[in-house]
Design a protein around this motif. Structure first.
Motif, PDB file in Angstrom:
ATOM      1  N   LEU A 139     -33.662  51.337-111.300  1.00  0.00           N
ATOM      2  CA  LEU A 139     -32.620  50.757-110.451  1.00  0.00           C
ATOM      3  C   LEU A 139     -32.679  51.356-109.045  1.00  0.00           C
ATOM      4  CD1 LEU A 139     -29.586  50.712-112.914  1.00  0.00           C
ATOM      5  CD2 LEU A 139     -30.979  48.769-112.179  1.00  0.00           C
TER       6      LEU A 139
ATOM      7  N   ALA B 251     -25.456  46.324-112.593  1.00  0.00           N
ATOM      8  CA  ALA B 251     -26.231  46.342-113.841  1.00  0.00           C
ATOM      9  C   ALA B 251     -25.350  46.709-115.030  1.00  0.00           C
ATOM     10  CB  ALA B 251     -27.390  47.326-113.712  1.00  0.00           C
TER      11      ALA B 251
ATOM     12  N   TRP C 107     -23.106  43.780-115.873  1.00  0.00           N
ATOM     13  CA  TRP C 107     -23.897  42.727-116.509  1.00  0.00           C
ATOM     14  C   TRP C 107     -24.186  43.059-117.972  1.00  0.00           C
ATOM     15  CZ3 TRP C 107     -29.313  42.839-117.896  1.00  0.00           C
ATOM     16  CH2 TRP C 107     -29.808  41.588-118.319  1.00  0.00           C
TER      17      TRP C 107
END
Length: 232
Positions: A135, A221, A224
């Motif tokens: 990330l 993230a 999600w």
């Protein structure tokens, strides 16, 4: 004078090897400013004699050929050695950071009287770290594309970011042993930004923007993933 000596004559009289010719013979991976700075001064690949300023394309010490091909091979070999050393340097820093983080987590578990929970805590910390590296690289790549720019190999950049996150997690694990309200978060952020500045050679504004962008991508993230499993 033999025919071979006559053929060598113009080559011997052409003067010092121009830097442009040396650079053209070196692969592009060696031409980045950081890697070029790490390569030692040009030496004879046969005997190690310094070739700075010598006339011709033969070593005055051993008579070996130091034309463009030899120069390229010599500099490429030394550049590869420097690059391998650079990779191992960052790998060592990553392992040091992760080991320090694990020790701090274990110490915190011992203080809390939850020694049986230490392996799980360390495992969770390592999973979070492993998720943060890609990330973080995504955030860095996005920022480099639209603002910073970079000529570093992706492997080196990923290892540098991995070292930043390993040391930042180690600092977080140590600092949170003694929680001091907002001061803890301030120290962690300062350490994180400082590591980005040092390891990726960013200025303060660039490091803070990268830190905030990484945090935003991490948050997106997490949201999600939580939505996928039906938590939210």
């Amino acid at each position: 004078m033999t025919r071979k000596q006559e053929q060598r004559g113009p080559e011997r009289d052409r003067g010092p090897i121009p830097f442009e010719e040396e650079a053209a013979a070196v692969p592009s991976a060696v031409k980045s400013p950081k890697m070029a700075a790490a390569i030692p001064a040009l030496k004879c690949p046969e005997c190690g004699y310094s070739l700075v300023g010598i006339p011709g394309a033969r070593c005055p010490e051993c008579g070996g050929d130091v034309g463009k091909a030899s120069v390229a091979r010599d500099r490429w070999a030394r550049a590869n050695a420097e690059q391998r050393a650079e990779y191992w340097r960052w790998v060592r820093i990553v392992f040091f950071g992760l080991a320090t983080m694990a020790a701090a987590v274990a110490f915190r578990g011992w203080i809390d009287g939850e020694v049986d929970q230490v392996p799980m805590r360390i495992g969770i910390a390592l999973v979070k770290y492993a998720a943060l590296v890609p990330l973080g690289y995504a955030a860095y790549a996005l920022l480099a594309m639209v603002w910073l720019g970079t000529d570093d190999p992706a492997g080196i950049t990923i290892l540098r970011l991995a070292a930043v996150y390993a040391l930042a997690d180690a600092v977080t694990s140590i600092v949170t042993i003694v929680f001091i309200l907002f001061l803890t978060h301030a120290l962690i952020f300062v350490a994180y930004v400082g590591l980005l500045m040092k390891f990726l050679e960013l200025d303060a504004v660039e490091a803070m923007v990268l830190a905030l962008l990484t945090a935003a991508i991490k948050f997106i993230a997490i949201v999600w993933l939580l939505s996928l499993v039906g938590v939210i």
